[in-house]
Design a protein around this motif. Sequence first.
Motif, mmCIF file in Angstrom:
data_model
loop_
_atom_site.group_PDB
_atom_site.id
_atom_site.type_symbol
_atom_site.label_atom_id
_atom_site.label_comp_id
_atom_site.label_asym_id
_atom_site.label_seq_id
_atom_site.Cartn_x
_atom_site.Cartn_y
_atom_site.Cartn_z
ATOM 1 N N VAL A 33 0.837 -1.213 0.000
ATOM 2 C CA VAL A 33 0.000 0.000 0.000
ATOM 3 C C VAL A 33 0.875 1.268 0.000
ATOM 4 O O VAL A 33 0.708 2.160 -0.839
ATOM 5 N N THR A 34 1.851 1.322 0.939
ATOM 6 C CA THR A 34 2.690 2.535 1.024
ATOM 7 C C THR A 34 3.595 2.648 -0.209
ATOM 8 O O THR A 34 3.848 3.751 -0.696
ATOM 9 N N GLY A 35 4.067 1.506 -0.711
ATOM 10 C CA GLY A 35 4.916 1.505 -1.912
ATOM 11 C C GLY A 35 4.164 2.072 -3.110
ATOM 12 O O GLY A 35 4.711 2.856 -3.887
ATOM 13 N N LEU A 36 2.900 1.681 -3.256
ATOM 14 C CA LEU A 36 2.092 2.220 -4.368
ATOM 15 C C LEU A 36 1.920 3.729 -4.228
ATOM 16 O O LEU A 36 1.971 4.461 -5.213
ATOM 17 N N MET A 37 1.725 4.185 -2.990
ATOM 18 C CA MET A 37 1.577 5.633 -2.764
ATOM 19 C C MET A 37 2.868 6.362 -3.163
ATOM 20 O O MET A 37 2.826 7.407 -3.814
ATOM 21 N N PHE A 52 3.637 7.077 -6.962
ATOM 22 C CA PHE A 52 3.016 8.195 -7.673
ATOM 23 C C PHE A 52 3.973 9.390 -7.796
ATOM 24 O O PHE A 52 3.826 10.219 -8.681
ATOM 25 N N TYR A 53 4.934 9.483 -6.876
ATOM 26 C CA TYR A 53 5.792 10.670 -6.856
ATOM 27 C C TYR A 53 7.269 10.378 -7.096
ATOM 28 O O TYR A 53 8.019 11.253 -7.494
ATOM 29 N N TYR A 54 7.696 9.157 -6.832
ATOM 30 C CA TYR A 54 9.129 8.849 -6.939
ATOM 31 C C TYR A 54 9.595 8.901 -8.391
ATOM 32 O O TYR A 54 8.899 8.424 -9.290
ATOM 33 N N GLN A 55 10.777 9.466 -8.622
ATOM 34 C CA GLN A 55 11.361 9.550 -9.967
ATOM 35 C C GLN A 55 12.618 8.678 -10.021
ATOM 36 O O GLN A 55 13.611 9.013 -9.376
ATOM 37 N N ILE A 68 8.649 14.190 -1.590
ATOM 38 C CA ILE A 68 7.638 13.348 -0.927
ATOM 39 C C ILE A 68 7.632 13.639 0.576
ATOM 40 O O ILE A 68 6.588 13.846 1.192
ATOM 41 N N THR A 69 8.842 13.688 1.159
ATOM 42 C CA THR A 69 8.966 13.848 2.605
ATOM 43 C C THR A 69 8.498 15.223 3.077
ATOM 44 O O THR A 69 7.816 15.329 4.093
ATOM 45 N N ASP A 70 8.871 16.266 2.325
ATOM 46 C CA ASP A 70 8.660 17.623 2.833
ATOM 47 C C ASP A 70 7.428 18.336 2.268
ATOM 48 O O ASP A 70 6.940 19.276 2.878
ATOM 49 N N HIS A 71 6.948 17.920 1.095
ATOM 50 C CA HIS A 71 5.901 18.719 0.450
ATOM 51 C C HIS A 71 4.588 17.995 0.178
ATOM 52 O O HIS A 71 3.574 18.639 -0.033
ATOM 53 N N VAL A 131 4.035 8.423 5.205
ATOM 54 C CA VAL A 131 3.942 7.229 4.342
ATOM 55 C C VAL A 131 5.338 6.660 4.087
ATOM 56 O O VAL A 131 5.563 5.449 4.185
ATOM 57 N N ARG A 132 6.280 7.541 3.800
ATOM 58 C CA ARG A 132 7.647 7.081 3.516
ATOM 59 C C ARG A 132 8.279 6.457 4.766
ATOM 60 O O ARG A 132 8.943 5.425 4.691
ATOM 61 N N ASN A 133 8.033 7.091 5.907
ATOM 62 C CA ASN A 133 8.599 6.576 7.149
ATOM 63 C C ASN A 133 7.985 5.219 7.508
ATOM 64 O O ASN A 133 8.687 4.310 7.961
#
Lengths: 202, 366
Positions: free
Chosen positions: B58-62, B65-68, B81-84, B91-93
């Motif tokens: 679930v968190t990986g799918l989230m 959406f943003y990871y490049q 992802i972490t700051d904005h 989610v990342r943590n």
Amino acid sequence: MRTNPFPIAWKLLIVLATANTLQAYPELQKQIVKSSGRNVNCAMCHEHSDGPEGTAPGQIGHLTSAEQAELGRARAAFNPGGNVKSPILNAFGNHIINSLGKKQFLELKVTPAELADKLPQDSDLDKDGIPDAVELRTGTHPLIKSDGQPWLLFKANFAENFTQILLMLAATILGLWGLRHLLHGFDAATRSDVCDEYEESP
Amino acid sequence: MNVKETLKKTEEYIAERLPVDKMNYASMVQKKEVPVHRLSWSYYMGGLALFFFMVQIVTGLMLLFYYQPTVSDAHASVEYITDHIPAGGLVRNIHAWASSLMIGSVLVHLLTAFAMKAFEKPRELTWVTGILLLGITFAFGFTGYLLPWHQIAVNATKIGLQTIEQIGAYLPGAMSDWPRQAKEIIQGEASVGQATLSRFFALHVIVLPLAIFAVLGFHLVSVQLHGMSKGIDEKPRSMEKFFPTFFLKDLRVWGFAFMVLYILGVCLPFESLFSYPLFEPFDPKGSTPDGIKPEWYFFWVYYPLELLPLWVILVGSTLLGFVLMATPWIFKNTNRKTLQLIAIVAGIYLIIMTVWGENIYHLFKG
């Protein structure tokens, strides 16, 4: 007993005389690594993690003439409250110079362990709940919210998010309570005797 | 033995280990019972690993959406992802904590299943698929470690891949070049770079999830078909219904695990356990910070690798791999007390190397 002021004065004179050539402060870095056991680099106070010398962004060789002028003003800010913004220092580096003044900071090169005590004790630039002075002692970055002594960070975040945690706990308990009833219902419905009774009922 | 007999025996072997006649709701759910005894807690470990895996999905799918996955943008996208992103840091943590907790629960599940002799006939294939799942889980950890493209990620991956190349020194003739070729296939280019990141990303989000779904599917069906293993030599105190009694207890454990994970996710950034220079973006021209090491779940092999000659670790790892895969046949006649002793010793070793591995390393290397 009267102390001899000359050794300190001589040291200060040497430091001030060579201030333009001393770009980074490895004694401070060594002190933090020694006291905290954590690895730190120049990025704790500088814009660039390899320190101010070089041509990369945040280093002296990359500065524009306006930034060089700002650097000159920062280097001349011997007294506290100079409100300088050195382009080679990050917000914490500038906070040190603005709080202590360049003169006191250079004096502290001789006794780097005292730097954390001299800084304002209530300043928290990254708003992670741990004061910058404490972060300096523990070797964590005063400008990175996710970096802090784990236990102190846990306590600060727990206190800050206590309501949210309580709400999540309530949601989890209620969710489990609902699931319990739902699954018992499924169990009862799928038992053959229950199904038979259901079918036989008018 | 002719071909017909061989096929018949193979069919019988598979039928016994995969009894498809039991593949129905009544056998797999309604009639299934779970023994209650002093080691009953270990029945929850597999489910716990499954829970953390689902959290990872679930968190990986989230995050997807943003990871490049490019060397120029990977680190910046993780920072974004972490700051904005709203709740992006949480989610990342949670993704980072759940990966560690998943590997931890998988390791405990392995040790307890071994100690309880859960690999006994007809559960041999359940055990073998479990070992495959362990390998896939470690591969998830290794490939995921590189994706944020920070100092520790890239440098630790470099060390891991260099170790593969060093194996060539112990192989004869033309075989000595195979590890280098294997390393370049994994790496995709001369050094760890864009091709490596692309490959690790593809492995982490496509290849390994597909592999784990297939193997996990077999593993779970197999567990449901055969039921829980007896686990102890003496008679269990009682038997409880799998559905809904045990299943509800399992859900309570999941609820507790979720709260632990949530509190960790909210209160303790995973990165705070390391010094910050390790999380700066990787700079090929910059200096490498001190303290580069793999994730904690590789310490049991990493610190011995730093202390002992490579060939010792190679022989040890090969033997360990073989013993783990062949456990149902090697320990077929071993009693549970001996198995428990072996599991305890292995557990103590894992704890010592994970917690004090670095101290032991400094003790010998200064």
